[in-house]
Write a protein that holds these residues in place. Structure first.
Motif, PDB file in Angstrom:
ATOM      1  N   ILE B  21      38.805  43.311  40.837  1.00 29.29           N
ATOM      2  CA  ILE B  21      38.773  43.450  39.375  1.00 29.29           C
ATOM      3  C   ILE B  21      37.428  43.891  38.818  1.00 29.29           C
ATOM      4  O   ILE B  21      37.356  44.280  37.662  1.00 29.29           O
ATOM      5  N   PHE B  22      36.373  43.884  39.662  1.00 24.83           N
ATOM      6  CA  PHE B  22      35.086  44.317  39.097  1.00 24.83           C
ATOM      7  C   PHE B  22      35.130  45.725  38.499  1.00 24.83           C
ATOM      8  O   PHE B  22      34.678  45.930  37.366  1.00 24.83           O
ATOM      9  N   PRO B  23      35.677  46.727  39.205  1.00 23.06           N
ATOM     10  CA  PRO B  23      35.703  48.076  38.615  1.00 23.06           C
ATOM     11  C   PRO B  23      36.460  48.127  37.289  1.00 23.06           C
ATOM     12  O   PRO B  23      36.103  48.898  36.401  1.00 23.06           O
ATOM     13  N   ILE B  24      37.504  47.290  37.170  1.00 22.16           N
ATOM     14  CA  ILE B  24      38.267  47.287  35.916  1.00 22.16           C
ATOM     15  C   ILE B  24      37.418  46.661  34.812  1.00 22.16           C
ATOM     16  O   ILE B  24      37.335  47.177  33.694  1.00 22.16           O
ATOM     17  N   TRP B  26      34.316  46.785  34.820  1.00 22.60           N
ATOM     18  CA  TRP B  26      33.217  47.739  34.606  1.00 22.60           C
ATOM     19  C   TRP B  26      33.595  48.850  33.622  1.00 22.60           C
ATOM     20  O   TRP B  26      32.742  49.389  32.937  1.00 22.60           O
ATOM     21  N   ILE B  27      34.888  49.215  33.575  1.00 18.29           N
ATOM     22  CA  ILE B  27      35.332  50.177  32.560  1.00 18.29           C
ATOM     23  C   ILE B  27      34.949  49.646  31.191  1.00 18.29           C
ATOM     24  O   ILE B  27      34.333  50.338  30.376  1.00 18.29           O
ATOM     25  N   THR B  30      30.997  48.913  30.592  1.00 21.63           N
ATOM     26  CA  THR B  30      30.227  50.132  30.302  1.00 21.63           C
ATOM     27  C   THR B  30      30.590  50.700  28.937  1.00 21.63           C
ATOM     28  O   THR B  30      29.722  51.157  28.191  1.00 21.63           O
ATOM     29  N   LEU B  45      26.005  44.152  32.860  1.00 21.69           N
ATOM     30  CA  LEU B  45      26.953  43.201  33.436  1.00 21.69           C
ATOM     31  C   LEU B  45      27.635  42.411  32.331  1.00 21.69           C
ATOM     32  O   LEU B  45      28.809  42.094  32.404  1.00 21.69           O
ATOM     33  N   TRP B 237      28.242  58.510  30.483  1.00 16.95           N
ATOM     34  CA  TRP B 237      29.167  57.594  31.146  1.00 16.95           C
ATOM     35  C   TRP B 237      29.742  56.554  30.220  1.00 16.95           C
ATOM     36  O   TRP B 237      30.857  56.081  30.426  1.00 16.95           O
ATOM     37  N   LEU B 240      32.615  58.272  28.481  1.00 13.56           N
ATOM     38  CA  LEU B 240      33.693  58.497  29.452  1.00 13.56           C
ATOM     39  C   LEU B 240      34.429  57.197  29.770  1.00 13.56           C
ATOM     40  O   LEU B 240      35.652  57.192  29.925  1.00 13.56           O
ATOM     41  N   SER B 241      33.685  56.101  29.872  1.00 12.22           N
ATOM     42  CA  SER B 241      34.330  54.818  30.151  1.00 12.22           C
ATOM     43  C   SER B 241      35.244  54.422  29.007  1.00 12.22           C
ATOM     44  O   SER B 241      36.338  53.879  29.245  1.00 12.22           O
ATOM     45  N   ALA B 244      38.287  56.379  29.465  1.00 15.67           N
ATOM     46  CA  ALA B 244      39.082  55.806  30.559  1.00 15.67           C
ATOM     47  C   ALA B 244      39.812  54.565  30.070  1.00 15.67           C
ATOM     48  O   ALA B 244      40.954  54.308  30.461  1.00 15.67           O
ATOM     49  N   THR B 247      43.160  55.223  28.491  1.00 16.09           N
ATOM     50  CA  THR B 247      44.307  55.429  29.389  1.00 16.09           C
ATOM     51  C   THR B 247      44.685  54.141  30.117  1.00 16.09           C
ATOM     52  O   THR B 247      45.807  53.995  30.569  1.00 16.09           O
ATOM     53  N   ALA B 248      43.723  53.216  30.223  1.00 13.02           N
ATOM     54  CA  ALA B 248      44.018  51.981  30.962  1.00 13.02           C
ATOM     55  C   ALA B 248      44.652  50.918  30.072  1.00 13.02           C
ATOM     56  O   ALA B 248      45.491  50.138  30.534  1.00 13.02           O
TER      57      ALA B 248
END
Lengths: 294, 273
Positions: B21-24, B26-27, B30, B45, B237, B240-241, B244, B247-248
């Motif tokens: 779940i970290f990358p999620i 991180w969306i 960020t 963080l 970034w 862009l996040s 992203a 869409t998530a």
């Protein structure tokens, strides 16, 4: 009587017609067409010319094509072996006597339902050197911190593999968990009464009885990994130095960037044969190794 | 399990959980961060909660339109697949004859065909039909039937008791009436499974709409995001996040609401026939 029966069977075909027409026009006929196309020399806007097997000759003498085969096989092997092992271990750990199974399961599965373009975007940011969080973390631990996850030719493929396992392991874990529910729990109970420890239970009961599921997961993983494209496009565009150009990317590039439909079709035929051979081989191996039936 | 064994198991599970779940996280971390802090570790963080990136990302594309396209294409495709595959499965299971046996083979054969190997002919067929850059039709019709859904529904229909069919025939129920009144109501879990499978497939489609739909008016959200990513590559970034996240978020909401049935459906598609 005979006529009425014939009439009935024609009427029955109406049930099949909608699905059949679509599958014929967009799946079965194209399968034949791609073989035909591969025998013509043809770029966008020009008339196709009969070319025999020369289009195959073109791709066979293209070093990028051979590299794409190697890249594809490396990618598929790593994703299948890594992804299957990780999801098997997690399924087995989750399956017995853990609190919050449902929570872990749905969190592990979450990356799989999110759109690959969205998750690729964030991983591209994580992979950035040296400003991405991964390099910063390594730097904070005293490491190099300028690793070039997606820019170093040797590393970019590894980064793609990590990403692919990350978003798909939850899916294959679900398949393993479904397979585990088919194993009668009395077997484990009996084994533990007999004094078998967790390792013995795994290797003597779980693993052999899970063989059909494992085969199924391996086949699904293979087919999916072969057909990876989105993350390659988003993360590396097949680069650097074609280091992540898989067959799918090669087909896309040849057909829709260079508009060389002949060689691209030849590559598409090879792609199809390769998937067929590999999944066929897996079924053949499994036929010989499954002792407990599927 | 021993106590120390349990501790190790939980430690592994929690580590994997963090990796998953970290990358999620991180969306969102960020996207809610000023760009200066986003580039400083460990600044982002725990983000400072600016909505600036969302405003900027929102202005960078017709997101609501992209979203509506994706949802609409997904729903229509799903309904069409349900229709075509229920009918086909029914025909194959309940009213078989010699011709249907050959057709069954043909439908099964499509399951073996990888889409990437037929994408060139499909592209040219769609082009010849005049569907290229022509609304949504190219994104829907080629996917309005699939062999896997037919196969899955056949498995479920075969498990219905045969006596039901015979009794209905005795009562004079027509073939179609039996499908409509008896088979479909008994097929709800299978229909849910097929719906979720098809909708996710459609929602995640990328290469096909990317090459077949050049007009942003008809593009799905994945293509919209990919195009933003390639034009803004490596510049911004945080924005862009946020894109992203657009869409998530719909998927996350859907998952929060229907998590149970999604997970169950997907495990069901994995069960062998």
């Amino acid at each position: 009587m005979g006529n009425r029966k014939k009439l009935a069977s024609i009427a029955n075909l109406w049930y099949l017609a909608p699905a059949l027409i679509i599958l014929l026009v967009f799946w079965l006929v194209p399968m034949i067409l791609v073989v035909v196309f591969s025998l013509f020399s043809w770029t966008y806007g020009t008339h196709p010319q009969w070319a025999g097997l020369s289009q195959y000759h073109i791709i066979f003498s293209d070093p990028v094509f051979w590299q794409s085969i190697r890249v594809t096989l490396e990618f598929v092997a790593a994703v299948v072996v890594g992804g299957t092992a990780i999801s098997l271990i997690l399924a087995v750990l989750l399956y017995r006597g853990i609190r919050g199974v449902g929570f872990f399961r749905s969190m592990y599965f979450l990356p799989y339902v999110l759109p690959v373009v969205a998750t690729s975007t964030i991983w591209l940011w994580i992979y950035q050197s040296p400003v991405g969080v991964l390099d910063r973390f390594i730097h904070a631990l005293g490491g190099n911190g300028n690793i070039g996850w997606v820019t170093e030719p040797n590393l970019a493929l590894v980064s793609l593999i990590i990403f692919t396992i990350w978003f798909s392991f939850g899916f294959t874990m679900l398949l393993f968990m479904a397979g585990l529910t088919n194993i009668p729990s009395e077997l484990w109970e009996a084994a533990s009464v007999d004094g078998a420890n967790s390792w013995q239970q795994f290797f003597k009961i779980t693993w052999p009885l899970l063989t059909p599921t494992t085969l199924f997961v391996v086949v699904i993983n293979t087919i999916n990994a072969f057909q990876s494209f989105t993350q390659i496009y988003a993360l590396t565009r097949g680069g650097p130095l074609n280091g992540t150009t898989t067959l799918t990317y090669y087909i896309y590039q040849t057909a829709f960037r260079f508009f060389n439909f002949g060689p691209a079709s030849a590559a598409a035929v090879i792609f199809f044969i390769l998937i067929l051979l590999l999944t066929g081989l897996q079924f053949w191996v499994s036929r010989r190794s499954i002792q407990y039936g599927g | 399990m021993t106590k120390s064994g349990k501790v190790i198991v939980y430690a592994i599970l929690i580590l994997v959980l963090l990796a998953a779940i970290f990358p999620i996280w991180w969306i969102f971390a960020t996207s809610l961060e000023t760009s200066r802090r986003a580039y400083s570790f460990p600044g982002a963080l725990w983000p400072n909660g600016t909505l600036h990136n969302y405003i900027q990302a929102w202005a960078a594309g017709p997101w609501l339109h992209f979203l509506a396209n994706s949802v609409g294409i997904g729903i229509v495709t799903t309904l069409l697949v349900l229709m075509t595959s229920v009918l086909a499965a029914y025909g194959l299971v309940f009213v078989p004859n010699r011709a249907t046996r050959i057709i069954f083979g043909a439908i099964l054969a499509t399951m073996m065909v990888p889409f990437y190997s037929i994408i060139i002919p499909d592209y040219l067929i769609v082009k010849d039909l005049g569907w290229l850059n022509h609304g949504y039709i190219a994104q829907i019709v080629p996917f309005a039937a699939n062999g896997f859904s037919v196969f899955l529904l056949m498995q479920f229909m075969r498990s219905l008791p045969k006596e039901l069919w015979e009794a209905a025939r005795m009562d004079g129920t027509s073939t179609f009436g039996y499908l409509w009144r008896i088979v479909i109501p008994n097929l709800k879990p299978a229909l849910a499974t097929v719906s979720i499978y098809v909708f996710l497939l459609s929602w995640n489609a990328f290469l096909w709409p990317f090459i077949a739909v050049a007009n942003p008016k008809f593009q799905p959200i994945q293509v919209g995001l990919a195009n933003l990513l390639s034009t803004a590559n490596g510049t911004n970034w945080t924005v862009l996040s946020a894109a992203a996240a657009f869409t998530a978020i719909p998927v996350l909401i859907l998952y929060a609401v229907a998590q149970r049935s999604i997970v169950e459906s997907v495990s069901r598609t994995g069960i062998k026939g």
